[in-house]
Design an enzyme around this catalytic site. Structure first.
Site, PDB file in Angstrom:
ATOM      1  N   LYS A 151      52.661  43.931  38.745  1.00  0.00           N
ATOM      2  CA  LYS A 151      52.012  45.153  38.229  1.00  0.00           C
ATOM      3  C   LYS A 151      50.785  45.510  39.059  1.00  0.00           C
ATOM      4  O   LYS A 151      50.619  46.655  39.471  1.00  0.00           O
ATOM      5  CB  LYS A 151      51.634  44.907  36.756  1.00  0.00           C
ATOM      6  CG  LYS A 151      50.964  46.080  36.082  1.00  0.00           C
ATOM      7  CD  LYS A 151      51.244  46.105  34.601  1.00  0.00           C
ATOM      8  CE  LYS A 151      50.455  45.074  33.819  1.00  0.00           C
ATOM      9  NZ  LYS A 151      49.043  45.465  33.640  1.00  0.00           N
ATOM     10  N   SER A 152      49.932  44.529  39.326  1.00  0.00           N
ATOM     11  CA  SER A 152      48.703  44.811  40.088  1.00  0.00           C
ATOM     12  C   SER A 152      49.040  45.369  41.464  1.00  0.00           C
ATOM     13  O   SER A 152      48.420  46.333  41.933  1.00  0.00           O
ATOM     14  CB  SER A 152      47.908  43.516  40.289  1.00  0.00           C
ATOM     15  OG  SER A 152      47.444  43.026  39.068  1.00  0.00           O
ATOM     16  N   ARG A 212      48.418  49.300  43.217  1.00  0.00           N
ATOM     17  CA  ARG A 212      47.679  49.435  44.477  1.00  0.00           C
ATOM     18  C   ARG A 212      48.542  50.056  45.566  1.00  0.00           C
ATOM     19  O   ARG A 212      48.054  50.804  46.416  1.00  0.00           O
ATOM     20  CB  ARG A 212      47.152  48.060  44.906  1.00  0.00           C
ATOM     21  CG  ARG A 212      45.988  47.575  44.021  1.00  0.00           C
ATOM     22  CD  ARG A 212      45.874  46.065  44.059  1.00  0.00           C
ATOM     23  NE  ARG A 212      44.660  45.542  43.429  1.00  0.00           N
ATOM     24  CZ  ARG A 212      44.529  45.318  42.116  1.00  0.00           C
ATOM     25  NH1 ARG A 212      45.504  45.605  41.272  1.00  0.00           N
ATOM     26  NH2 ARG A 212      43.394  44.804  41.644  1.00  0.00           N
ATOM     27  N   GLY A 215      44.678  49.709  32.026  1.00  0.00           N
ATOM     28  CA  GLY A 215      43.275  49.515  32.404  1.00  0.00           C
ATOM     29  C   GLY A 215      43.109  49.486  33.917  1.00  0.00           C
ATOM     30  O   GLY A 215      42.138  50.026  34.456  1.00  0.00           O
ATOM     31  N   ARG A 244      38.430  50.766  25.638  1.00  0.00           N
ATOM     32  CA  ARG A 244      38.046  49.694  26.571  1.00  0.00           C
ATOM     33  C   ARG A 244      36.816  50.057  27.404  1.00  0.00           C
ATOM     34  O   ARG A 244      36.563  51.228  27.683  1.00  0.00           O
ATOM     35  CB  ARG A 244      39.250  49.338  27.454  1.00  0.00           C
ATOM     36  CG  ARG A 244      40.365  48.744  26.586  1.00  0.00           C
ATOM     37  CD  ARG A 244      41.542  48.281  27.392  1.00  0.00           C
ATOM     38  NE  ARG A 244      41.195  47.157  28.249  1.00  0.00           N
ATOM     39  CZ  ARG A 244      42.018  46.656  29.162  1.00  0.00           C
ATOM     40  NH1 ARG A 244      43.209  47.189  29.338  1.00  0.00           N
ATOM     41  NH2 ARG A 244      41.652  45.634  29.890  1.00  0.00           N
ATOM     42  N   SER A 255      35.592  40.420  37.761  1.00  0.00           N
ATOM     43  CA  SER A 255      36.666  41.365  37.464  1.00  0.00           C
ATOM     44  C   SER A 255      37.233  41.960  38.750  1.00  0.00           C
ATOM     45  O   SER A 255      36.515  42.607  39.519  1.00  0.00           O
ATOM     46  CB  SER A 255      36.133  42.486  36.565  1.00  0.00           C
ATOM     47  OG  SER A 255      37.001  43.597  36.617  1.00  0.00           O
ATOM     48  N   GLN A 258      39.355  44.338  38.795  1.00  0.00           N
ATOM     49  CA  GLN A 258      39.439  45.791  38.634  1.00  0.00           C
ATOM     50  C   GLN A 258      38.140  46.449  39.078  1.00  0.00           C
ATOM     51  O   GLN A 258      38.147  47.461  39.773  1.00  0.00           O
ATOM     52  CB  GLN A 258      39.747  46.142  37.177  1.00  0.00           C
ATOM     53  CG  GLN A 258      41.135  45.690  36.758  1.00  0.00           C
ATOM     54  CD  GLN A 258      41.459  46.006  35.317  1.00  0.00           C
ATOM     55  OE1 GLN A 258      40.580  46.390  34.544  1.00  0.00           O
ATOM     56  NE2 GLN A 258      42.719  45.841  34.947  1.00  0.00           N
ATOM     57  N   ASP A 275      45.273  36.688  32.564  1.00  0.00           N
ATOM     58  CA  ASP A 275      46.296  37.364  31.747  1.00  0.00           C
ATOM     59  C   ASP A 275      47.232  36.382  31.049  1.00  0.00           C
ATOM     60  O   ASP A 275      48.111  36.792  30.289  1.00  0.00           O
ATOM     61  CB  ASP A 275      47.119  38.313  32.627  1.00  0.00           C
ATOM     62  CG  ASP A 275      46.283  39.511  33.076  1.00  0.00           C
ATOM     63  OD1 ASP A 275      45.275  39.811  32.412  1.00  0.00           O
ATOM     64  OD2 ASP A 275      46.634  40.124  34.092  1.00  0.00           O
ATOM     65  N   ARG A 330      42.341  39.602  22.483  1.00  0.00           N
ATOM     66  CA  ARG A 330      43.407  38.582  22.525  1.00  0.00           C
ATOM     67  C   ARG A 330      43.031  37.292  21.801  1.00  0.00           C
ATOM     68  O   ARG A 330      43.925  36.517  21.429  1.00  0.00           O
ATOM     69  CB  ARG A 330      43.816  38.292  23.976  1.00  0.00           C
ATOM     70  CG  ARG A 330      44.624  39.428  24.547  1.00  0.00           C
ATOM     71  CD  ARG A 330      45.139  39.205  25.935  1.00  0.00           C
ATOM     72  NE  ARG A 330      46.037  40.303  26.284  1.00  0.00           N
ATOM     73  CZ  ARG A 330      46.345  40.667  27.523  1.00  0.00           C
ATOM     74  NH1 ARG A 330      45.825  40.018  28.554  1.00  0.00           N
ATOM     75  NH2 ARG A 330      47.171  41.665  27.727  1.00  0.00           N
TER      76      ARG A 330
HETATM   77  C1  S3P Z   1      43.953  43.320  37.097  1.00  0.00           C
HETATM   78  C2  S3P Z   1      42.834  42.566  36.882  1.00  0.00           C
HETATM   79  C3  S3P Z   1      42.552  41.850  35.637  1.00  0.00           C
HETATM   80  C4  S3P Z   1      43.791  41.704  34.769  1.00  0.00           C
HETATM   81  C5  S3P Z   1      44.593  42.951  34.694  1.00  0.00           C
HETATM   82  C6  S3P Z   1      45.011  43.414  36.075  1.00  0.00           C
HETATM   83  C7  S3P Z   1      44.096  44.032  38.385  1.00  0.00           C
HETATM   84  O1  S3P Z   1      41.557  42.531  34.917  1.00  0.00           O
HETATM   85  O2  S3P Z   1      43.447  41.266  33.473  1.00  0.00           O
HETATM   86  O3  S3P Z   1      45.748  42.763  33.904  1.00  0.00           O
HETATM   87  O4  S3P Z   1      45.219  44.494  38.693  1.00  0.00           O
HETATM   88  O5  S3P Z   1      43.107  44.133  39.113  1.00  0.00           O
HETATM   89  P1  S3P Z   1      39.982  42.258  35.239  1.00  0.00           P
HETATM   90  O6  S3P Z   1      39.838  42.380  36.678  1.00  0.00           O
HETATM   91  O7  S3P Z   1      39.234  43.325  34.507  1.00  0.00           O
HETATM   92  O8  S3P Z   1      39.710  40.893  34.697  1.00  0.00           O
END
Ligand code: S3P
Length: 438
Positions: free
Chosen positions: A22-23, A27, A95, A123, A167, A169, A316, A347
């Site tokens: 997914k990540s 991207r 998110g 969030r 983080s 993200q 996760d 969670r």
């Molecule tokens: C992700 C980073 C994580 C993760 C999310 C995906 C990403 O969040 O929990 O499911 O793709 O960069 P955080 O970076 O906020 O911890």
């Protein structure tokens, strides 16, 4: 059909693959969209979250073709080629999409607004808005949460920013804005978090310096289009890894083509120190990312104190780790995981309610959980649990059925489609008995 009914099973085995990461899929769309030339992405995760990113890129003027479910062809518009969307960009439950797009759009010469579903609208977004404002962007939240309103940017300038939480993200949002800034942008972190953005930026030709704890991006002239193959998502594989550890009954489960980026595989380290028998086979590279096959055998797990440094590397995977911990002998302690409170659900609270409903002795902490493992044999009572609309909670309680005494009903599971479309069918392929019900 918004529930699962999971009957107890005793044997998890066979060979399976999981959908794309997914990540990396998010991207791949963003970077291909601002590159020059046509990028070809295979193994793309066609889940609700990633399709929200895909629709957003299209709304921003990027031509994206989908010749197959998991293949996307992106005609990049160049760093300065995005166009204003005609409406608010709806990120659904994602998110990652909302935070990364906030970084990317904060540097554009037009206004944008980002919205999402009920969970995403609750969030925290100031964690990205604050550093972007320091770069000169105009990013507004409503008391810290979406909608995120972004005003057309003048020139941004590079910053040296210490992340308050580890983080990926937030790090990624800053790096994306940094592509457009005057001067280099440095992001320092209190701990290692996933580095997919850094790896992918490098493959698109962007100059990055530094290491896991501090990375510096130099604004490029251009990004060069790529051919990318997205590996299977380790976070999706995690459910099957734990299911096999709890119930492979003398056999083995093989999960093929799983992304094994070391900034994602904290769960392997945690489970191995609990006594798990997991072997990595055929370790290889898939572009910028390591990939391998996993062979998992049933293992008698022991409770442990999870080392704090592994928390962001397994962020996760805690819902399913709590299921594993309930089946270990002795106590497992997770702390330093306060981020779990602000994921797709809280969670800690939602898992605690479900574990309680299934008879698992545990206590919650502000930043984690203490779980009393029962060891061998059936561990979970049958019953009904709520997922809190959280995909990973829903899938974790399906895994509990491997050690359940009676069927488990899991409510509110539609959001499994945000990360793992076809989960129930693949779970049945390896011996779980999970079906959709009313
Ligand atoms: C992700 C980073 C994580 C993760 C999310 C995906 C990403 O969040 O929990 O499911 O793709 O960069 P955080 O970076 O906020 O911890």
């Amino acid at each position: 059909m918004n529930s699962y009914l999971a009957h107890p099973v005793r044997r998890v085995a066979g060979t399976v693959a999981v959908p794309g990461d997914k990540s990396i899929s998010h991207r791949s769309l963003m970077l291909s969209g601002i590159a020059e030339g046509t990028s070809d992405v295979s193994g793309f995760l066609a889940s609700e979250d990633c399709l929200a990113s895909l629709r957003a890129m299209r709304s921003l003027g990027v031509d994206i073709e989908r010749p197959a479910e998991t293949r996307v062809i992106v005609r990049g518009v160049g760093l300065r080629g995005l166009k204003p969307a005609l409406h608010a960009l709806d990120m659904g439950n994602a998110g990652t999409a909302m935070r990364l797009f906030t970084g990317l759009l904060s540097a554009q010469h037009f206004d944008s607004q980002l919205i999402g579903d009920e969970s995403l609208m609750r969030r925290p977004m100031e964690r990205v808005a604050k550093p972007l404002r320091e770069m000169g962007a105009q990013v507004h939240t409503r008391d810290g949460t979406p909608p995120v309103d972004i005003k057309a940017a003048e020139r941004l300038h590079g910053i040296d920013y210490l992340l308050p939480v580890a983080s990926a993200q937030v790090k990624s949002a800053i790096l994306l804005a940094g592509l457009y800034a005057e001067g280099p942008t440095k992001v320092r972190a209190p701990a290692v978090s996933r580095d997919h953005t850094e790896r992918m930026l490098r493959s698109f030709g962007v100059r990055l310096e530094g290491d896991d704890m501090a990375v510096c991006v130099h604004p490029p002239q251009r990004l060069q289009s790529q051919r990318l193959t997205v590996p299977g998502d380790f976070s999706s594989a995690a459910f099957f890894i734990v299911a096999a550890l709890l119930g492979a009954s003398g056999g083995a489960l093989m999960i093929e083509n799983v992304g094994l980026n070391p900034t994602r595989t904290g769960l392997l380290d945690i489970l191995r120190s609990m006594g798990a028998d997991i072997e990595v086979l055929n370790l290889r590279s898939s572009g910028a990312e390591p990939v391998g096959d996993l062979q998992i055998r049933e293992s008698a797990l022991r409770g442990i104190e999870v080392p704090a440094a592994l928390v962001p590397l397994a962020i996760d995977e805690f819902p399913v780790l709590f299921i594993a911990a309930a089946c270990a002998s002795g106590e497992t302690l997770v702390s330093g995981a306060q981020e779990l409170r602000v994921k797709e659900s809280d969670r800690i609270a939602v898992m605690s309610a479900g574990l309680g409903a299934l008879g698992v002795r545990h206590s919650t902490l502000p930043d984690g959980m203490r779980i009393e493992g029962r060891g061998e044999g059936p561990v979970f009572d049958g019953g009904e649990v709520q997922s809190g609309g959280d995909h990973r909670v829903a899938m974790s309680f399906c895994v509990a059925s491997v050690r359940a005494r009676a069927p488990i009903v899991i409510r509110d599971v539609a959001n499994v489609a945000t990360s793992f479309p076809g989960f129930a069918a693949r779970a049945r392929q390896i011996g779980l008995d999970v079906r959709n019900c009313g």
